[in-house]
Design a protein around this motif. Structure first.
Motif, PDB file in Angstrom:
ATOM      1  N   GLY A  44       0.874  -1.302   0.077  1.00 46.67           N
ATOM      2  CA  GLY A  44       0.017   0.039   0.093  1.00 46.67           C
ATOM      3  C   GLY A  44       0.740   1.379   0.067  1.00 46.67           C
ATOM      4  N   THR A  45       0.379   2.289  -0.517  1.00 50.01           N
ATOM      5  CA  THR A  45       1.060   3.544  -0.829  1.00 50.01           C
ATOM      6  C   THR A  45       0.533   4.634   0.434  1.00 50.01           C
ATOM      7  OG1 THR A  45      -0.318   4.514  -2.265  1.00 50.01           O
ATOM      8  CG2 THR A  45       1.371   3.032  -3.103  1.00 50.01           C
ATOM      9  N   ASN A  46       1.099   5.702   0.291  1.00 53.50           N
ATOM     10  CA  ASN A  46       0.797   6.868   1.107  1.00 53.50           C
ATOM     11  C   ASN A  46      -0.076   7.786   0.437  1.00 53.50           C
ATOM     12  OD1 ASN A  46       1.912   6.018   3.704  1.00 53.50           O
ATOM     13  ND2 ASN A  46       3.810   6.981   3.207  1.00 53.50           N
ATOM     14  N   ASP A  47      -0.553   7.232  -0.840  1.00 54.91           N
ATOM     15  CA  ASP A  47      -1.450   8.146  -1.523  1.00 54.91           C
ATOM     16  C   ASP A  47      -2.797   8.555  -0.910  1.00 54.91           C
ATOM     17  OD1 ASP A  47       0.357   8.422  -3.676  1.00 54.91           O
ATOM     18  OD2 ASP A  47      -0.383   6.594  -4.783  1.00 54.91           O
ATOM     19  N   LEU A  48      -3.451   9.427  -0.950  1.00 52.07           N
ATOM     20  CA  LEU A  48      -4.490  10.139  -0.425  1.00 52.07           C
ATOM     21  C   LEU A  48      -5.534   8.723  -0.694  1.00 52.07           C
ATOM     22  CD1 LEU A  48      -6.245  12.210   1.467  1.00 52.07           C
ATOM     23  CD2 LEU A  48      -6.909  13.045  -0.945  1.00 52.07           C
ATOM     24  N   GLY A  49      -5.515   8.126  -1.826  1.00 46.59           N
ATOM     25  CA  GLY A  49      -6.665   7.205  -1.939  1.00 46.59           C
ATOM     26  C   GLY A  49      -6.469   5.805  -1.222  1.00 46.59           C
ATOM     27  N   ASN A  50      -5.446   5.745  -0.837  1.00 44.60           N
ATOM     28  CA  ASN A  50      -5.374   4.518   0.055  1.00 44.60           C
ATOM     29  C   ASN A  50      -5.506   4.810   1.442  1.00 44.60           C
ATOM     30  OD1 ASN A  50      -4.684   1.717   0.403  1.00 44.60           O
ATOM     31  ND2 ASN A  50      -2.535   2.424   1.089  1.00 44.60           N
ATOM     32  N   LEU A  51      -5.719   5.955   2.003  1.00 45.52           N
ATOM     33  CA  LEU A  51      -5.683   6.469   3.248  1.00 45.52           C
ATOM     34  C   LEU A  51      -7.165   6.721   3.692  1.00 45.52           C
ATOM     35  CD1 LEU A  51      -2.695   8.891   3.357  1.00 45.52           C
ATOM     36  CD2 LEU A  51      -2.805   6.381   4.221  1.00 45.52           C
ATOM     37  N   ARG A  52      -7.563   6.301   4.950  1.00 45.74           N
ATOM     38  CA  ARG A  52      -8.986   6.790   5.550  1.00 45.74           C
ATOM     39  C   ARG A  52      -8.733   7.251   6.899  1.00 45.74           C
ATOM     40  NH1 ARG A  52      -9.547   6.627   0.894  1.00 45.74           N
ATOM     41  NH2 ARG A  52     -11.298   5.857  -0.181  1.00 45.74           N
ATOM     42  N   PRO A  53      -9.522   7.984   7.427  1.00 49.36           N
ATOM     43  CA  PRO A  53      -9.882   8.404   8.889  1.00 49.36           C
ATOM     44  C   PRO A  53      -9.901   7.512   9.604  1.00 49.36           C
ATOM     45  CG  PRO A  53     -11.271   9.772   7.524  1.00 49.36           C
ATOM     46  CD  PRO A  53     -10.740   8.737   6.766  1.00 49.36           C
ATOM     47  N   ALA A  54      -9.232   7.358  10.867  1.00 47.65           N
ATOM     48  CA  ALA A  54      -9.153   6.464  11.939  1.00 47.65           C
ATOM     49  C   ALA A  54      -8.832   7.159  13.284  1.00 47.65           C
ATOM     50  CB  ALA A  54      -8.660   5.188  11.520  1.00 47.65           C
ATOM     51  N   HIS A  55      -9.580   6.456  14.328  1.00 51.71           N
ATOM     52  CA  HIS A  55      -9.003   6.925  15.664  1.00 51.71           C
ATOM     53  C   HIS A  55      -7.624   6.139  15.655  1.00 51.71           C
ATOM     54  CE1 HIS A  55     -13.406   7.058  16.766  1.00 51.71           C
ATOM     55  NE2 HIS A  55     -12.891   8.128  17.126  1.00 51.71           N
ATOM     56  N   THR A  56      -6.675   6.996  16.431  1.00 50.26           N
ATOM     57  CA  THR A  56      -5.574   6.202  16.663  1.00 50.26           C
ATOM     58  C   THR A  56      -5.499   4.655  17.273  1.00 50.26           C
ATOM     59  OG1 THR A  56      -4.477   8.368  17.088  1.00 50.26           O
ATOM     60  CG2 THR A  56      -3.144   6.495  17.794  1.00 50.26           C
ATOM     61  N   ARG A  57      -6.210   4.770  18.387  1.00 51.27           N
ATOM     62  CA  ARG A  57      -6.691   3.576  18.884  1.00 51.27           C
ATOM     63  C   ARG A  57      -7.078   2.496  17.938  1.00 51.27           C
ATOM     64  NH1 ARG A  57      -8.859   3.406  24.139  1.00 51.27           N
ATOM     65  NH2 ARG A  57      -9.788   5.406  23.953  1.00 51.27           N
ATOM     66  N   CYS A  58      -8.028   2.679  17.151  1.00 45.97           N
ATOM     67  CA  CYS A  58      -8.419   1.801  16.207  1.00 45.97           C
ATOM     68  C   CYS A  58      -7.510   1.495  14.996  1.00 45.97           C
ATOM     69  CB  CYS A  58      -9.856   2.225  15.338  1.00 45.97           C
ATOM     70  SG  CYS A  58     -11.132   2.378  16.260  1.00 45.97           S
ATOM     71  N   ASN A  59      -6.700   2.245  14.767  1.00 47.35           N
ATOM     72  CA  ASN A  59      -5.756   2.029  13.903  1.00 47.35           C
ATOM     73  C   ASN A  59      -4.662   1.032  14.334  1.00 47.35           C
ATOM     74  OD1 ASN A  59      -3.900   2.551  11.801  1.00 47.35           O
ATOM     75  ND2 ASN A  59      -3.967   4.435  11.540  1.00 47.35           N
TER      76      ASN A  59
END
Length: 91
Positions: A44-59
């Protein structure tokens, strides 16, 4: 990048579906983080399309595990209300 993810997708954790408090620091368990849909470990990349919001705990709890229906269900289960136990009905 976390701020851009929050602006793009909104402050709702894609794992537990609860709101994310943007006033908390990223290191706070309920703070904002950017979760990789496809973990970097698996290409996976750090591209915006591969990222989603998450709580630090959930992540952190998810780690690099692939997103599956079962995994998402485990994040989205609501805890039982604290009622002191099950309800019983007189027969």
């Amino acid at each position: 990048m976390t701020a851009l993810v929050m602006q793009t997708y909104g402050p709702r954790c894609h794992l537990c579906l609860r709101g994310i408090r943007l006033d908390l620091p990223r290191r706070h368990p309920d703070g904002p983080s950017a979760d990789h849909l496809i973990a970097r470990k698996y290409g996976g990349t750090n591209d915006l399309g591969n990222l989603r919001p998450a709580h630090t705990r959930c992540n952190s709890r998810r780690g690099a595990r692939p997103l599956t229906a079962e995994l998402l269900a485990s994040f989205r289960r609501r805890p039982e209300p604290e009622t002191g136990g099950p309800f019983f009905r007189d027969g």
